[in-house]
Design an enzyme around this catalytic site. Structure first.
Site, short mmCIF file in Angstrom:
data_model
loop_
_atom_site.label_atom_id
_atom_site.label_comp_id
_atom_site.label_asym_id
_atom_site.label_seq_id
_atom_site.Cartn_x
_atom_site.Cartn_y
_atom_site.Cartn_z
CE LYS A 39 6.07 12.99 25.80
NZ LYS A 39 6.64 13.01 27.21
NE ARG A 48 16.16 17.79 28.39
CZ ARG A 48 16.14 17.03 29.57
NH1 ARG A 48 17.05 16.77 30.39
NH2 ARG A 48 14.91 16.72 30.13
N1 BES Z 1 6.85 17.67 26.61
C1 BES Z 1 7.57 16.96 27.79
C2 BES Z 1 7.34 17.28 29.25
C3 BES Z 1 5.83 17.18 29.61
C4 BES Z 1 5.38 16.54 30.31
C5 BES Z 1 4.97 18.25 29.25
C6 BES Z 1 4.16 16.42 30.76
C7 BES Z 1 3.87 18.69 29.54
C8 BES Z 1 3.26 17.77 30.31
C9 BES Z 1 9.32 16.65 27.54
O1 BES Z 1 9.65 16.67 26.29
C10 BES Z 1 9.42 15.22 28.16
O2 BES Z 1 9.10 14.26 27.67
N2 BES Z 1 10.29 15.20 29.33
C11 BES Z 1 10.53 14.25 29.66
C12 BES Z 1 12.15 14.03 30.16
C13 BES Z 1 12.91 12.91 30.43
C14 BES Z 1 12.67 12.11 29.34
C15 BES Z 1 14.14 13.15 31.08
C16 BES Z 1 9.80 13.84 31.04
O3 BES Z 1 9.53 14.98 31.65
O4 BES Z 1 9.47 12.95 31.32
MN MN Z 2 9.60 14.72 25.27
#
Ligand code: BES
Ligand code: MN
Ligand code: ZN
Length: 510
Positions: free
Chosen positions: A285, A359
């Protein structure tokens, strides 16, 4: 959580301690005891209301300082025109707490009395105001070693300025105290969830999280903790793939509450995503805002809080809560994009993005939950996707379900508690988006419908169990402030799911 607010119930006629807070119905109608105070101050309250053109129609309050004829430092009269719904009463209680806390004094007294409270009993009014006040009083200050100076920035100021004792004056103090003691269990659950989400990840890794949950045995829960060797024997390859990049090993915790008449009655089941910190892994990230990912265990925190609440109020239900606890880190041993892992279900997953890790964790824990417990339903909670925040903002959590009855029950519980859910679609066309050339499925579905393809992925690990998935990325952390929640961590979902269980699952299965 810091020192908890003390709550006491006394007779309506008792001498008030600290600031006195009264309620007024629409057009400034006062109950009998409040009228007595008005008379003893020679009509000062009524005149003050006139002067301020205060009609007590909506939310608001007036204040009278050092009233002559009474031994109280101040009287606050707050508008309480609508108290017919439980949520109205909780929010009002939170507002009254804030009115008291914003002023000096370590004690305050709320006179829980209205000339006309609609169908609401005095006891219910008193208890709900107290619960709302308590919910509002939460603050996370355990790492603050210094007191902010007078007049410091709002951010530096403590949430509670010395208010440590709240007295509720009511017609039936004994009955109110008894009912409060039972329902306070729900607040304890909310506070546990908030504490866990607020805790920084250096202090709360998977092992520490599991240790905290093991302590819930004291509350009457049966708690099993599985370590990484056991998880490998259980073939949780998807969960372990996420965990392998961190030096801190994974844990899965199973919490059981046996409250139904029959120990063998099928349980209701809750599964929480517990990523103690989500860097994204190798698909890392960006730096900005990454600190929020200490809250990526908000689903697990809610499940823990809910189990504590159910045990605390001795709910007449068998319930099981499971959490998958991992840390998602990049390292020389981290999982790579393109890796293929085998889940406990036997299905293989091509990991195209290591940041779609929640997931993977849930897939194994949900499978295990169904195999072992054959539950009446399974509800999972997860801070799963940023896409759900794009779709719904922070007002609603995303609800996905294969069962209309369960979905409707959740929607109703959401309206009642203010922890609202909005149902999103599932379907074959979305499911196809996660087909993979190299494995049974891939862990991302492309840019479109990101929250939905995440839910479709989860559904591939649901047998014929009634199931609902709550995507709480927008509601569990960095939450919308309200009269009963001022913090970053909301404890979202504890009240919702407690309500669901209370309304529909505390009778024997038909
Ligand atoms: N933990 C994150 C989702 C999240 C984002 C929670 C902002 C709280 C605030 C999750 O693990 C994630 O990174 N999801 C990705 C999925 C993508 C890579 C398909 C996302 O939402 O960008
Ligand atoms: Mn994630
Ligand atoms: Zn995550």
């Amino acid at each position: 959580m810091s020192q908890q607010l003390e709550v006491h119930f006394v007779a309506a006629s008792a001498a008030p301690q600290g600031a006195l807070i009264l309620l007024a119905g629409a057009d400034f109608t006062l109950g009998a005891t409040a009228k007595g105070y008005d008379e003893r101050t020679k009509g000062m309250l009524t005149r003050a209301a006139h002067a301020a053109e205060f009609k007590a129609k909506g939310k608001g309050a007036i204040e009278v300082l050092a009233p002559a004829g009474l031994d109280v430092p101040r009287i606050v009269v707050a508008g309480a025109a609508s108290v017919s719904k439980e949520l109205d009463r909780l929010l009002l209680g939170g507002y009254l707490y804030a009115q008291a806390a914003a002023r000096k004094g370590e004690a305050a007294t709320i006179l829980a009395e209205l000339a006309d409270a609609g169908g609401t009993s005095q006891e219910t009014l008193a208890v709900d105001l107290a619960l709302g006040a308590l919910l509002r009083s939460y603050s996370f200050k355990k790492y603050r070693t210094k007191k902010p100076e007078e007049g410091a920035e709002a951010d530096a100021a403590p949430a509670r300025d010395g208010l440590s004792r709240l007295v509720i004056a009511t017609a039936k103090p004994e009955a109110a105290a008894k009912s409060f003691a039972a329902r306070k269990a729900i607040v304890d659950g909310v506070f546990l969830a908030r504490d866990l989400v607020n805790e920084p990840a250096n202090a709360l890794g998977p092992v520490e999280f599991a240790d905290r949950l093991a302590q819930l045995r004291e509350a009457g829960l049966e708690v099993d903790v599985f370590d990484e060797t056991q998880l490998a024997e259980m073939k949780m390859g998807a969960l372990l793939g996420v965990a392998q990049g961190s030096v801190r090993p994974a844990r899965v915790v199973v919490m059981q509450w046996h409250g139904a008449k029959s120990k063998r009655a099928k349980p209701v089941c809750f599964v929480g995503k517990g990523v103690v910190f989500d860097t994204g892994g190798i698909s890392m990230k960006p730096a900005a805002g990454m600190e929020d990912m200490k809250g990526d265990m908000g689903g697990a925190a809610c499940v823990a809080g809910l189990m504590l609440a159910l045990a605390g109020r001795k709910a007449a239900v068998n319930a099981v809560g499971l959490v998958g606890l991992v840390e998602n880190m990049p390292s020389g041993n981290a999982q790579r994009p393109g890796d293929i892992v085998t889940s406990m279900s036997g299905q293989t997953i091509e990991v195209l993005n290591t940041d779609a890790e929640g997931r993977l964790v849930l897939a194994d824990v949900m499978w295990y939950a169904q195999e072992r417990f054959k539950p009446r339903f399974l509800i999972d909670l997860a801070t799963l996707t940023g896409a759900i925040i794009v779709a719904l903002g922070k007002e609603y959590a995303g609800l996905f379900s294969n069962d209309d009855k369960l979905a409707d029950e959740l929607s109703d519980a959401g309206e009642a508690t203010g922890e609202k859910v909005w149902r999103m679609p599932l379907g074959k066309a979305y499911d196809k988006m996660i087909d993979s050339k190299n494995a049974d499925m891939k862990n991302i579905g492309g840019r479109n419908g990101g929250a939905i393809t995440a839910a479709q992925f989860l559904q591939r690990f649901i047998k014929d169990t009634p199931w609902a998935h709550l995507d709480v990325a927008g509601t569990a952390m960095d939450s919308v402030k309200s009269d009963i929640n001022q913090g970053w961590a909301s404890g979202w979902g504890v009240r919702l799911l407690d309500r669901l269980v209370a309304d529909h699952y505390e009778k024997p299965e038909k």
